[in-house]
Design a protein around this motif. Sequence first.
Motif, PDB file in Angstrom:
ATOM      1  N   PHE A  56       0.843  -1.191   0.000  1.00 46.80           N
ATOM      2  CA  PHE A  56       0.000   0.000   0.000  1.00 46.80           C
ATOM      3  C   PHE A  56       0.879   1.242   0.000  1.00 46.80           C
ATOM      4  O   PHE A  56       2.072   1.194   0.279  1.00 46.80           O
ATOM      5  N   PHE A  57       0.279   2.364  -0.340  1.00 45.88           N
ATOM      6  CA  PHE A  57       0.905   3.654  -0.099  1.00 45.88           C
ATOM      7  C   PHE A  57      -0.194   4.652   0.218  1.00 45.88           C
ATOM      8  O   PHE A  57      -1.359   4.442  -0.119  1.00 45.88           O
ATOM      9  N   GLY A  58       0.170   5.733   0.897  1.00 44.40           N
ATOM     10  CA  GLY A  58      -0.822   6.697   1.340  1.00 44.40           C
ATOM     11  C   GLY A  58      -0.504   8.100   0.861  1.00 44.40           C
ATOM     12  O   GLY A  58       0.645   8.420   0.523  1.00 44.40           O
ATOM     13  N   PHE A  59      -1.527   8.926   0.823  1.00 42.35           N
ATOM     14  CA  PHE A  59      -1.377  10.322   0.431  1.00 42.35           C
ATOM     15  C   PHE A  59      -1.384  11.221   1.663  1.00 42.35           C
ATOM     16  O   PHE A  59      -1.911  10.852   2.714  1.00 42.35           O
ATOM     17  N   ARG A  60      -0.830  12.418   1.489  1.00 41.35           N
ATOM     18  CA  ARG A  60      -0.978  13.423   2.535  1.00 41.35           C
ATOM     19  C   ARG A  60      -2.422  13.891   2.572  1.00 41.35           C
ATOM     20  O   ARG A  60      -3.167  13.749   1.606  1.00 41.35           O
ATOM     21  N   ARG A  61      -2.796  14.473   3.686  1.00 43.69           N
ATOM     22  CA  ARG A  61      -4.154  15.008   3.811  1.00 43.69           C
ATOM     23  C   ARG A  61      -4.368  16.138   2.805  1.00 43.69           C
ATOM     24  O   ARG A  61      -3.451  16.883   2.481  1.00 43.69           O
ATOM     25  N   THR A  62      -5.590  16.271   2.315  1.00 39.20           N
ATOM     26  CA  THR A  62      -5.912  17.380   1.422  1.00 39.20           C
ATOM     27  C   THR A  62      -5.891  18.686   2.209  1.00 39.20           C
ATOM     28  O   THR A  62      -6.206  18.711   3.401  1.00 39.20           O
ATOM     29  N   GLN A  63      -5.520  19.766   1.536  1.00 38.36           N
ATOM     30  CA  GLN A  63      -5.446  21.057   2.224  1.00 38.36           C
ATOM     31  C   GLN A  63      -6.823  21.493   2.719  1.00 38.36           C
ATOM     32  O   GLN A  63      -6.948  22.081   3.796  1.00 38.36           O
ATOM     33  N   GLN A  64      -7.828  21.189   1.921  1.00 30.89           N
ATOM     34  CA  GLN A  64      -9.197  21.476   2.332  1.00 30.89           C
ATOM     35  C   GLN A  64      -9.922  20.157   2.534  1.00 30.89           C
ATOM     36  O   GLN A  64     -10.268  19.485   1.567  1.00 30.89           O
ATOM     37  N   PRO A  65     -10.119  19.746   3.783  1.00 26.32           N
ATOM     38  CA  PRO A  65     -10.747  18.453   4.059  1.00 26.32           C
ATOM     39  C   PRO A  65     -12.087  18.307   3.337  1.00 26.32           C
ATOM     40  O   PRO A  65     -12.889  19.243   3.292  1.00 26.32           O
ATOM     41  N   GLN A  66     -12.295  17.120   2.751  1.00 24.96           N
ATOM     42  CA  GLN A  66     -13.527  16.828   2.035  1.00 24.96           C
ATOM     43  C   GLN A  66     -14.319  15.777   2.796  1.00 24.96           C
ATOM     44  O   GLN A  66     -13.750  14.930   3.486  1.00 24.96           O
ATOM     45  N   ALA A  67     -15.623  15.806   2.641  1.00 23.14           N
ATOM     46  CA  ALA A  67     -16.459  14.748   3.196  1.00 23.14           C
ATOM     47  C   ALA A  67     -16.100  13.431   2.515  1.00 23.14           C
ATOM     48  O   ALA A  67     -15.656  13.411   1.365  1.00 23.14           O
ATOM     49  N   GLN A  68     -16.289  12.334   3.226  1.00 25.71           N
ATOM     50  CA  GLN A  68     -15.848  11.034   2.731  1.00 25.71           C
ATOM     51  C   GLN A  68     -16.438  10.710   1.357  1.00 25.71           C
ATOM     52  O   GLN A  68     -15.720  10.307   0.432  1.00 25.71           O
ATOM     53  N   ALA A  69     -17.746  10.867   1.189  1.00 29.35           N
ATOM     54  CA  ALA A  69     -18.388  10.531  -0.080  1.00 29.35           C
ATOM     55  C   ALA A  69     -17.880  11.427  -1.207  1.00 29.35           C
ATOM     56  O   ALA A  69     -17.680  10.969  -2.338  1.00 29.35           O
ATOM     57  N   ARG A  70     -17.669  12.713  -0.920  1.00 34.21           N
ATOM     58  CA  ARG A  70     -17.176  13.637  -1.944  1.00 34.21           C
ATOM     59  C   ARG A  70     -15.755  13.258  -2.374  1.00 34.21           C
ATOM     60  O   ARG A  70     -15.449  13.203  -3.569  1.00 34.21           O
ATOM     61  N   LEU A  71     -14.882  13.003  -1.400  1.00 34.33           N
ATOM     62  CA  LEU A  71     -13.496  12.644  -1.732  1.00 34.33           C
ATOM     63  C   LEU A  71     -13.455  11.335  -2.524  1.00 34.33           C
ATOM     64  O   LEU A  71     -12.718  11.212  -3.507  1.00 34.33           O
ATOM     65  N   ALA A  72     -14.260  10.353  -2.119  1.00 41.27           N
ATOM     66  CA  ALA A  72     -14.292   9.074  -2.837  1.00 41.27           C
ATOM     67  C   ALA A  72     -14.772   9.268  -4.270  1.00 41.27           C
ATOM     68  O   ALA A  72     -14.234   8.666  -5.208  1.00 41.27           O
ATOM     69  N   ALA A  73     -15.778  10.119  -4.463  1.00 41.48           N
ATOM     70  CA  ALA A  73     -16.302  10.378  -5.805  1.00 41.48           C
ATOM     71  C   ALA A  73     -15.246  11.039  -6.681  1.00 41.48           C
ATOM     72  O   ALA A  73     -15.109  10.707  -7.867  1.00 41.48           O
ATOM     73  N   ILE A  74     -14.487  11.970  -6.119  1.00 38.01           N
ATOM     74  CA  ILE A  74     -13.426  12.648  -6.871  1.00 38.01           C
ATOM     75  C   ILE A  74     -12.344  11.653  -7.275  1.00 38.01           C
ATOM     76  O   ILE A  74     -11.844  11.668  -8.410  1.00 38.01           O
ATOM     77  N   LEU A  75     -11.970  10.767  -6.356  1.00 32.83           N
ATOM     78  CA  LEU A  75     -10.944   9.770  -6.649  1.00 32.83           C
ATOM     79  C   LEU A  75     -11.423   8.781  -7.708  1.00 32.83           C
ATOM     80  O   LEU A  75     -10.647   8.347  -8.568  1.00 32.83           O
ATOM     81  N   ILE A  76     -12.686   8.390  -7.644  1.00 28.10           N
ATOM     82  CA  ILE A  76     -13.250   7.494  -8.654  1.00 28.10           C
ATOM     83  C   ILE A  76     -13.188   8.153 -10.023  1.00 28.10           C
ATOM     84  O   ILE A  76     -12.770   7.543 -11.018  1.00 28.10           O
ATOM     85  N   ASP A  77     -13.590   9.410 -10.097  1.00 24.76           N
ATOM     86  CA  ASP A  77     -13.544  10.136 -11.364  1.00 24.76           C
ATOM     87  C   ASP A  77     -12.111  10.229 -11.887  1.00 24.76           C
ATOM     88  O   ASP A  77     -11.857  10.010 -13.073  1.00 24.76           O
ATOM     89  N   SER A 133     -18.330  21.093 -16.517  1.00 20.96           N
ATOM     90  CA  SER A 133     -19.693  21.041 -15.995  1.00 20.96           C
ATOM     91  C   SER A 133     -20.225  19.613 -15.965  1.00 20.96           C
ATOM     92  O   SER A 133     -20.839  19.187 -14.980  1.00 20.96           O
ATOM     93  N   ASP A 134     -19.961  18.851 -17.045  1.00 18.72           N
ATOM     94  CA  ASP A 134     -20.413  17.451 -17.098  1.00 18.72           C
ATOM     95  C   ASP A 134     -19.713  16.617 -16.033  1.00 18.72           C
ATOM     96  O   ASP A 134     -20.332  15.765 -15.386  1.00 18.72           O
ATOM     97  N   ARG A 135     -18.414  16.855 -15.859  1.00 21.47           N
ATOM     98  CA  ARG A 135     -17.669  16.102 -14.848  1.00 21.47           C
ATOM     99  C   ARG A 135     -18.187  16.411 -13.452  1.00 21.47           C
ATOM    100  O   ARG A 135     -18.322  15.515 -12.615  1.00 21.47           O
ATOM    101  N   TYR A 136     -18.466  17.663 -13.200  1.00 19.20           N
ATOM    102  CA  TYR A 136     -18.983  18.058 -11.884  1.00 19.20           C
ATOM    103  C   TYR A 136     -20.309  17.361 -11.616  1.00 19.20           C
ATOM    104  O   TYR A 136     -20.542  16.839 -10.518  1.00 19.20           O
ATOM    105  N   THR A 137     -21.174  17.307 -12.623  1.00 22.52           N
ATOM    106  CA  THR A 137     -22.468  16.641 -12.466  1.00 22.52           C
ATOM    107  C   THR A 137     -22.275  15.153 -12.195  1.00 22.52           C
ATOM    108  O   THR A 137     -22.960  14.568 -11.336  1.00 22.52           O
ATOM    109  N   ALA A 138     -21.330  14.525 -12.923  1.00 20.63           N
ATOM    110  CA  ALA A 138     -21.072  13.095 -12.729  1.00 20.63           C
ATOM    111  C   ALA A 138     -20.526  12.818 -11.335  1.00 20.63           C
ATOM    112  O   ALA A 138     -20.923  11.849 -10.674  1.00 20.63           O
ATOM    113  N   ILE A 139     -19.614  13.665 -10.868  1.00 24.98           N
ATOM    114  CA  ILE A 139     -19.048  13.487  -9.532  1.00 24.98           C
ATOM    115  C   ILE A 139     -20.135  13.620  -8.468  1.00 24.98           C
ATOM    116  O   ILE A 139     -20.186  12.842  -7.513  1.00 24.98           O
ATOM    117  N   ARG A 140     -21.003  14.594  -8.624  1.00 29.30           N
ATOM    118  CA  ARG A 140     -22.088  14.774  -7.657  1.00 29.30           C
ATOM    119  C   ARG A 140     -23.031  13.575  -7.654  1.00 29.30           C
ATOM    120  O   ARG A 140     -23.544  13.164  -6.603  1.00 29.30           O
TER     121      ARG A 140
END
Length: 301
Positions: free
Chosen positions: A97-118, A199-206
């Motif tokens: 495994f490897f890990g990332f540093r924390r994001t500068q602006q903390p995201q809610a779990q579902a939002r961060l997971a959606a961004i990573l999936i995208d 705009s399309d990507r933002y809609t898909a992430i949401r």
Amino acid sequence: MSQFSIDNPSATLPKLPVPELQDTISHFKNVVQPLFGTAEFKACLAKLDHFATTDAPTLQARLCERAAHCSNWLEEWWNDYAYFLNRASLCFNVNYFFGFRRTQQPQAQARLAAILIDSALRFRDDLESGSLENDSTRGKPMCMHQYQYMFATCRHPGETRDWTEVYSAEESRHVTIAHKGRFFALHLPTNMATNKSDSDRYTAIRSIESQLQAVIDTAEQLDRSKSIGLLTAALRDDWYAARECLSQISPENAASLRILESSAFLVSLETSAPVTHQEFSLACHCSDGASRYFDKNFQIL
């Protein structure tokens, strides 16, 4: 910059060379010397000298012949003896495994997971479309052969030898979501990552975020002993027997396994919150094993 092709990922690179026999013998001496005392090392050198003048030239010639008739003389042996024939648990013994540093602006779990999936899906699209730039170091191209096993891939336990299955793009247009010991299939549009405006990507992430949040809000904790993820941490012979049994008991079991294993990758929505580096390492390596599927080649935690 030349482009990477998943169909022929290393076409521009030379074949893996066979080391010269004398180089192999010299390297062997350097490697084993720290392992022996003076008398033991002297005895080892005597055996090595005998081997170098008897069997070694014949074996070297066979190796050169093998190298002349295959693209990589080592790959099959490496996969078999380092991985597929190894009957130990993948957890700790194989997976890393490897890990990332924390994001500068903390995201809610579902939002961060959606961004990573995208992000992962966009990388997959670059990979499969052939637009991914070649890896290089110090101006020299690197082999990218293993990229073809990054997405939609799963290792399967065999009776004596494991094997890897790569699923088609058509069958792997979904992501496995693990949460509280349960597994869900997150189905994605065919053009999820391609030709999208901001705009399309933002809609898909949401949209992905709302589905993930629904899993978080509604999924009940599964008794740890009932999670199939634990079986993938077992010795490979035990997991093979269990997987065969599950598949034979019910066609629905076999179909469910197929959906999980053919997914593009797995995302685990964690319920733990490690603080120290030791806690983080343990959580990444195994956690409680319930929200993991150690046979999947790529998992985001």
